[in-house]
Design an enzyme around this catalytic site. Structure first.
Site, PDB file in Angstrom:
ATOM      1  CE  LYS A  12       0.915   1.024   4.570  1.00  0.00           C
ATOM      2  NZ  LYS A  12       1.541   2.221   5.112  1.00  0.00           N
ATOM      3  CB  ALA A 107       9.894  -0.384   3.476  1.00  0.00           C
ATOM      4  N   GLY A 108       7.315   0.963   5.438  1.00  0.00           N
ATOM      5  CA  GLY A 108       6.144   1.839   5.318  1.00  0.00           C
ATOM      6  C   GLY A 108       5.221   1.444   4.174  1.00  0.00           C
ATOM      7  CG  LEU A 109       6.424   0.332   0.802  1.00  0.00           C
ATOM      8  CD1 LEU A 109       7.436  -0.288  -0.151  1.00  0.00           C
ATOM      9  CD2 LEU A 109       5.608   1.403   0.075  1.00  0.00           C
ATOM     10  N   GLY A 111       3.864  -4.432   4.105  1.00  0.00           N
ATOM     11  CA  GLY A 111       4.069  -5.801   3.620  1.00  0.00           C
ATOM     12  C   GLY A 111       3.530  -6.872   4.562  1.00  0.00           C
ATOM     13  CG  ASP A 146      -1.488  -0.054   8.501  1.00  0.00           C
ATOM     14  OD1 ASP A 146      -2.284   0.789   8.981  1.00  0.00           O
ATOM     15  OD2 ASP A 146      -0.300   0.197   8.246  1.00  0.00           O
TER      16      ASP A 146
HETATM   17  P1  ATP Z   1       3.884  -1.186   9.677  1.00  0.00           P
HETATM   18  O1  ATP Z   1       2.595  -1.902   9.341  1.00  0.00           O
HETATM   19  O2  ATP Z   1       4.394  -1.446  11.056  1.00  0.00           O
HETATM   20  O3  ATP Z   1       3.927   0.247   9.218  1.00  0.00           O
HETATM   21  P2  ATP Z   1       5.761  -1.688   7.579  1.00  0.00           P
HETATM   22  O4  ATP Z   1       4.917  -1.648   6.389  1.00  0.00           O
HETATM   23  O5  ATP Z   1       6.670  -0.507   7.777  1.00  0.00           O
HETATM   24  O6  ATP Z   1       4.930  -1.973   8.846  1.00  0.00           O
HETATM   25  P3  ATP Z   1       6.420  -4.519   7.471  1.00  0.00           P
HETATM   26  O7  ATP Z   1       7.152  -4.952   6.243  1.00  0.00           O
HETATM   27  O8  ATP Z   1       5.033  -4.942   7.646  1.00  0.00           O
HETATM   28  O9  ATP Z   1       6.649  -2.970   7.603  1.00  0.00           O
HETATM   29  O10 ATP Z   1       7.325  -5.015   8.717  1.00  0.00           O
HETATM   30  C1  ATP Z   1       7.205  -4.526  10.027  1.00  0.00           C
HETATM   31  C2  ATP Z   1       7.761  -5.603  10.972  1.00  0.00           C
HETATM   32  O11 ATP Z   1       6.834  -6.679  10.991  1.00  0.00           O
HETATM   33  C3  ATP Z   1       9.088  -6.179  10.533  1.00  0.00           C
HETATM   34  O12 ATP Z   1      10.110  -5.680  11.334  1.00  0.00           O
HETATM   35  C4  ATP Z   1       8.937  -7.680  10.667  1.00  0.00           C
HETATM   36  O13 ATP Z   1       9.799  -8.217  11.653  1.00  0.00           O
HETATM   37  C5  ATP Z   1       7.505  -7.931  11.118  1.00  0.00           C
HETATM   38  N1  ATP Z   1       6.765  -8.884  10.258  1.00  0.00           N
HETATM   39  C6  ATP Z   1       5.826  -9.747  10.688  1.00  0.00           C
HETATM   40  N2  ATP Z   1       5.302 -10.443   9.681  1.00  0.00           N
HETATM   41  C7  ATP Z   1       5.891 -10.023   8.553  1.00  0.00           C
HETATM   42  C8  ATP Z   1       5.749 -10.374   7.167  1.00  0.00           C
HETATM   43  N3  ATP Z   1       4.893 -11.301   6.758  1.00  0.00           N
HETATM   44  N4  ATP Z   1       6.494  -9.695   6.274  1.00  0.00           N
HETATM   45  C9  ATP Z   1       7.352  -8.735   6.696  1.00  0.00           C
HETATM   46  N5  ATP Z   1       7.541  -8.383   7.984  1.00  0.00           N
HETATM   47  C10 ATP Z   1       6.816  -9.012   8.916  1.00  0.00           C
END
Ligand code: ATP
Length: 302
Positions: A12, A107-109, A111, A146
């Site tokens: 996203k 990364a704020g996306l 994932g 999210d």
């Molecule tokens: P947030 O939703 O916290 O803003 P984000 O988009 O910045 O997250 P994500 O890639 O979701 O980042 O990762 C945040 C943390 O979630 C990571 O440090 C990781 O250890 C943990 N995590 C748990 N499940 C997953 C997954 N399926 N993929 C990636 N990271 C995961």
């Protein structure tokens, strides 16, 4: 017989993120619009029913830095489906999920949230668990603020702590994403954000919704230039203080022809809205040449 399939989990981008003051429950109220991108992870899922034993879960990933135990949101999503899996005859199944990770981590996306939502929706559909959308949204909210938005295609207006979701109209938009390296913890960004705000300057929940209303209208009118003017992120300043690669990258995106650019979510990925595919591709090539992780493509219309 084992059931095997591949699920797509879309990243996203936050077109706007307005954040209020810390609530008593430890969450921040937000008003945000998220749009799903063509950028996605793939989950290769195998569910093998067995006649004895307990439900077992195995997670693997093709990239380092992705947790493979219960701290992975995918694991927790399967656990949340236990009762429904049991009722559908999969209570003793061996579940294995291999994550082909294409969305940069932390990364704020979104994932992790996208992967978790893909498990909830995918298991429900493929294994015929019969869970209503309302109940799926509730499970998603229990996994993370999210996650509910990731159950909905296109664009979503999210309020509350992010878990109250409403699909909204939006045009297809061209984006370039660039990652300046490293990771940002969402919790650290929010802590810095809290420290930067002066006491008494917090907006109420209705102020937040009012602040995002012009973006929602611009998206409904399909006015790309208007949408670009409404891009906004309350966390940008905090993320930029924690990661000194963000500010130069924002400037670089503008120099490469972006109509506007901002930090996505809690960063450090920078998202640039581009006028067309050609400018997006050129900008992506230029940034790639400078050593950044780069993706270019479109976000889905709704
Ligand atoms: P947030 O939703 O916290 O803003 P984000 O988009 O910045 O997250 P994500 O890639 O979701 O980042 O990762 C945040 C943390 O979630 C990571 O440090 C990781 O250890 C943990 N995590 C748990 N499940 C997953 C997954 N399926 N993929 C990636 N990271 C995961």
């Amino acid at each position: 017989m084992a059931v095997e399939w591949i699920e797509t989990a879309r990243a996203k981008v936050n077109l706007a993120l307005h954040v209020g003051g810390l609530r008593d429950d430890g969450y921040h109220p937000v008003a945000t619009v998220m749009q799903r991108l063509a950028l996605h992870d793939e989950l290769v899922i195998r569910v093998e029913p067995r006649s004895s034993g307990d439900l077992t879960i195995r997670i693997s990933a093709d990239r380092p830095g992705v947790p493979t135990g219960p701290e992975n949101l995918v694991w927790r999503a399967v656990e949340l489906l236990k009762a429904q899996l049991e009722a559908a005859g999969y209570g003793r199944a061996s579940v294995s999920i291999h994550i082909r990770k294409r969305i940069p981590v932390a990364a704020g996306l979104g994932g992790g949230s996208a992967d978790a939502a893909a498990v909830l929706a995918g298991f429900n559909r493929r294994l015929g668990l019969g869970i209503s959308l309302e109940a799926l949204l509730e499970k998603a909210a229990a996994l993370g603020s999210d996650v509910p938005a990731c159950l909905i295609d296109g664009a979503t207006l999210c309020t509350g702590r992010g878990e109250k979701v409403r699909p909204i109209a939006s045009p297809m938009l061209w984006w370039v994403l660039a990652h300046p390296g490293g990771r940002l913890s969402t919790a650290d960004v929010y802590k810095t954000f809290d420290a930067l705000r002066e006491a008494g300057t917090w907006e109420s929940e209705s102020d937040l919704e009012e602040a995002i209303a012009p973006l929602v209208s611009a998206l409904a009118c399909q006015g790309v230039a208007q949408v670009a003017r409404c891009l906004y992120n309350d966390l940008q300043e905090a993320a930029s203080r924690l990661h000194n690669g963000i500010a130069p990258l924002l400037a670089e995106m503008r120099a490469q022809g972006a109509i506007n650019a901002l930090v996505s979510g809690s960063g450090p990925t920078v998202a640039a809205m581009m006028p067309d595919a050609r400018t997006a591709r050129r900008a992506a090539e230029a940034l790639q040449g400078k050593g950044f992780w780069v993706w270019w493509g479109f976000s889905h219309a709704s």
